[in-house]
Structures are given as C-alpha cells and as structure tokens.
Design a protein around this motif. Structure first.
Motif, PDB file in Angstrom:
ATOM      1  N   PHE A  92      56.139  52.016  54.250  1.00  0.00           N
ATOM      2  CA  PHE A  92      56.897  51.315  53.115  1.00  0.00           C
ATOM      3  C   PHE A  92      57.995  51.409  52.759  1.00  0.00           C
ATOM      4  O   PHE A  92      59.196  51.260  52.054  1.00  0.00           O
ATOM      5  N   ILE A  93      58.419  53.163  52.014  1.00  0.00           N
ATOM      6  CA  ILE A  93      58.714  53.437  51.303  1.00  0.00           C
ATOM      7  C   ILE A  93      60.176  54.096  52.149  1.00  0.00           C
ATOM      8  O   ILE A  93      61.183  53.745  52.147  1.00  0.00           O
ATOM      9  N   GLN A  94      60.256  54.103  53.390  1.00  0.00           N
ATOM     10  CA  GLN A  94      61.715  54.377  54.793  1.00  0.00           C
ATOM     11  C   GLN A  94      62.227  53.142  54.986  1.00  0.00           C
ATOM     12  O   GLN A  94      63.503  53.545  54.780  1.00  0.00           O
ATOM     13  N   GLN A  95      61.452  52.613  55.517  1.00  0.00           N
ATOM     14  CA  GLN A  95      62.446  50.556  55.732  1.00  0.00           C
ATOM     15  C   GLN A  95      62.270  50.293  54.680  1.00  0.00           C
ATOM     16  O   GLN A  95      61.747  49.938  53.549  1.00  0.00           O
ATOM     17  N   PRO A  96      63.291  49.057  54.995  1.00  0.00           N
ATOM     18  CA  PRO A  96      64.078  48.084  54.019  1.00  0.00           C
ATOM     19  C   PRO A  96      63.166  46.828  54.236  1.00  0.00           C
ATOM     20  O   PRO A  96      62.195  46.991  55.637  1.00  0.00           O
ATOM     21  N   LEU A  97      62.664  46.075  53.434  1.00  0.00           N
ATOM     22  CA  LEU A  97      61.771  45.150  53.477  1.00  0.00           C
ATOM     23  C   LEU A  97      62.849  43.926  54.802  1.00  0.00           C
ATOM     24  O   LEU A  97      63.879  43.892  54.526  1.00  0.00           O
ATOM     25  N   PRO A  98      61.751  43.513  55.264  1.00  0.00           N
ATOM     26  CA  PRO A  98      61.738  42.582  56.490  1.00  0.00           C
ATOM     27  C   PRO A  98      62.346  41.157  56.098  1.00  0.00           C
ATOM     28  O   PRO A  98      62.358  40.883  54.407  1.00  0.00           O
ATOM     29  N   ILE A  99      63.279  41.040  56.955  1.00  0.00           N
ATOM     30  CA  ILE A  99      64.215  39.265  56.593  1.00  0.00           C
ATOM     31  C   ILE A  99      63.080  37.897  56.103  1.00  0.00           C
ATOM     32  O   ILE A  99      62.900  38.355  56.985  1.00  0.00           O
ATOM     33  N   GLY A 100      63.098  37.758  54.968  1.00  0.00           N
ATOM     34  CA  GLY A 100      62.115  36.857  54.941  1.00  0.00           C
ATOM     35  C   GLY A 100      61.426  36.954  54.525  1.00  0.00           C
ATOM     36  O   GLY A 100      60.145  35.911  54.828  1.00  0.00           O
ATOM     37  N   SER A 101      60.577  38.067  54.198  1.00  0.00           N
ATOM     38  CA  SER A 101      59.744  38.932  53.755  1.00  0.00           C
ATOM     39  C   SER A 101      59.432  39.006  52.044  1.00  0.00           C
ATOM     40  O   SER A 101      60.335  39.420  51.800  1.00  0.00           O
ATOM     41  N   ARG A 102      57.760  39.062  50.994  1.00  0.00           N
ATOM     42  CA  ARG A 102      58.096  38.759  50.738  1.00  0.00           C
ATOM     43  C   ARG A 102      57.425  40.077  49.539  1.00  0.00           C
ATOM     44  O   ARG A 102      57.270  40.462  48.300  1.00  0.00           O
ATOM     45  N   THR A 103      56.215  40.587  50.496  1.00  0.00           N
ATOM     46  CA  THR A 103      55.667  41.473  50.562  1.00  0.00           C
ATOM     47  C   THR A 103      55.724  43.286  51.263  1.00  0.00           C
ATOM     48  O   THR A 103      55.091  43.566  50.919  1.00  0.00           O
ATOM     49  N   GLY A 104      57.116  43.214  52.347  1.00  0.00           N
ATOM     50  CA  GLY A 104      56.627  43.943  53.127  1.00  0.00           C
ATOM     51  C   GLY A 104      56.284  43.908  54.367  1.00  0.00           C
ATOM     52  O   GLY A 104      56.535  44.884  54.897  1.00  0.00           O
ATOM     53  N   ALA A 105      55.996  42.845  54.029  1.00  0.00           N
ATOM     54  CA  ALA A 105      54.637  42.270  55.583  1.00  0.00           C
ATOM     55  C   ALA A 105      55.463  42.576  56.930  1.00  0.00           C
ATOM     56  O   ALA A 105      56.634  42.012  57.051  1.00  0.00           O
ATOM     57  N   GLY A 106      55.578  43.372  58.670  1.00  0.00           N
ATOM     58  CA  GLY A 106      56.205  42.711  59.081  1.00  0.00           C
ATOM     59  C   GLY A 106      57.315  41.533  59.794  1.00  0.00           C
ATOM     60  O   GLY A 106      56.613  40.557  59.599  1.00  0.00           O
ATOM     61  N   GLY A 107      58.039  41.601  59.793  1.00  0.00           N
ATOM     62  CA  GLY A 107      59.247  40.936  59.793  1.00  0.00           C
ATOM     63  C   GLY A 107      59.203  40.505  61.245  1.00  0.00           C
ATOM     64  O   GLY A 107      57.942  40.338  62.270  1.00  0.00           O
ATOM     65  N   ALA A 108      60.492  39.386  62.092  1.00  0.00           N
ATOM     66  CA  ALA A 108      60.618  39.103  63.164  1.00  0.00           C
ATOM     67  C   ALA A 108      60.431  40.474  64.243  1.00  0.00           C
ATOM     68  O   ALA A 108      59.980  40.151  65.164  1.00  0.00           O
ATOM     69  N   ASN A 109      61.075  41.728  63.963  1.00  0.00           N
ATOM     70  CA  ASN A 109      60.747  42.817  65.230  1.00  0.00           C
ATOM     71  C   ASN A 109      58.953  43.661  65.137  1.00  0.00           C
ATOM     72  O   ASN A 109      59.148  43.967  65.597  1.00  0.00           O
ATOM     73  N   GLY A 110      58.750  43.620  63.450  1.00  0.00           N
ATOM     74  CA  GLY A 110      56.939  44.118  63.492  1.00  0.00           C
ATOM     75  C   GLY A 110      57.063  44.961  62.863  1.00  0.00           C
ATOM     76  O   GLY A 110      56.111  45.898  62.504  1.00  0.00           O
ATOM     77  N   GLN A 111      58.761  45.769  62.256  1.00  0.00           N
ATOM     78  CA  GLN A 111      58.649  46.677  61.143  1.00  0.00           C
ATOM     79  C   GLN A 111      58.193  46.534  59.944  1.00  0.00           C
ATOM     80  O   GLN A 111      58.880  45.467  59.419  1.00  0.00           O
ATOM     81  N   SER A 112      57.089  46.601  59.395  1.00  0.00           N
ATOM     82  CA  SER A 112      56.773  46.733  57.950  1.00  0.00           C
ATOM     83  C   SER A 112      58.129  47.627  57.078  1.00  0.00           C
ATOM     84  O   SER A 112      58.257  48.742  57.491  1.00  0.00           O
ATOM     85  N   GLY A 113      58.715  47.488  56.284  1.00  0.00           N
ATOM     86  CA  GLY A 113      58.878  48.221  54.928  1.00  0.00           C
ATOM     87  C   GLY A 113      58.785  47.610  53.503  1.00  0.00           C
ATOM     88  O   GLY A 113      58.643  46.432  53.161  1.00  0.00           O
ATOM     89  N   ALA A 114      59.098  47.874  52.411  1.00  0.00           N
ATOM     90  CA  ALA A 114      59.940  47.252  51.580  1.00  0.00           C
ATOM     91  C   ALA A 114      61.280  47.939  50.670  1.00  0.00           C
ATOM     92  O   ALA A 114      61.517  47.636  50.036  1.00  0.00           O
TER      93      ALA A 114
END
Length: 127
Positions: A92-114
């Motif tokens: 969650f620290i390394q990856q950016p917030l997925p597009i369309g996510s408010r919680t950091g849960a995996g977006g379209a590509n399944g990669q979670s981050g915040a």
C-alpha cells in the motif's frame, strides 16, 4: 589444637570434638559415595545437593508449565501477524491509489495501493 583458616568464623567458637565432627562431614566416606548426602540444608529446610550428589544422582527432566507453552504460542502468532502484515503495508505504501478506488483496494489490474511512494519508502530504506 588444629589450625583453621582465620576467615572461618563459624568454627571459631566450637570445641575440638565439634570441629572433628564437622570435618568428618566435609570429607565423604566410601560408604556414602553411592547414597545422597543429607547434611546440607537451606534455611527453609530444602536440601542442597553436594558435588558428590551432582555426579552420582540420576538426571530427571522436569515438565514445562502450561504458561511457557502459551508464551511460545503467543510469540509465534505475533511473529506471523507481523510478517504477514508487513507485506500488505509495503504494497500500500509502494503502489499508487488505483483509478476509481477510494479505499486502496485493487482496481482494474488487481494491484492494490494507496500512497504511491515507491520501493525505497515502502521498505524504510533511506539510501
């Protein structure tokens, strides 16, 4: 009168017969080698093993109390939870917030981050 060390205050006030009796207790006879000595006791009445006892007596292991097993189990669970959660925090620290996510849960590509701070910040390395 026999010569005793000056620092042996316990023997200073004893008669010659008492000193001989104490000396005979200090040197084990051949009859008592196979039997534990009961001459030495703590103030509370429990026995103190002599060097002879330490060499000749059987070693019998004692059981561990239940509390010791519980401490080991809780510490093991704590280690598992620490290492299990570090992976999630690093991600969650390394990856950016997925597009369309408010919680950091995996977006379209399944990669979670915040936070999107990169590898160095996520592992806590400065250089």
């Amino acid at each position: 009168m026999a010569a005793y060390p000056a620092d042996d205050a316990a023997l200073a006030g004893l008669s010659e017969a008492n000193r001989a009796e104490i000396d005979s207790e200090k040197t084990p006879s051949t009859e008592s080698i196979n039997q534990p000595s009961l001459a030495h006791h703590h103030v509370d009445g429990t026995e103190i093993p002599t060097e002879e006892d330490m060499v000749s007596l059987r070693r019998i292991p004692d059981t561990l109390p239940f509390r010791a097993y519980m401490i080991a189990y809780v510490e093991l669970a704590e280690r598992f939870s620490y290492y299990g959660s570090t992976v999630v925090f690093t991600n969650f620290i390394q990856q950016p917030l997925p597009i369309g996510s408010r919680t950091g849960a995996g977006g379209a590509n399944g990669q979670s981050g915040a936070l999107g701070m990169g590898q160095r910040a996520s592992t806590g390395r400065r250089h």
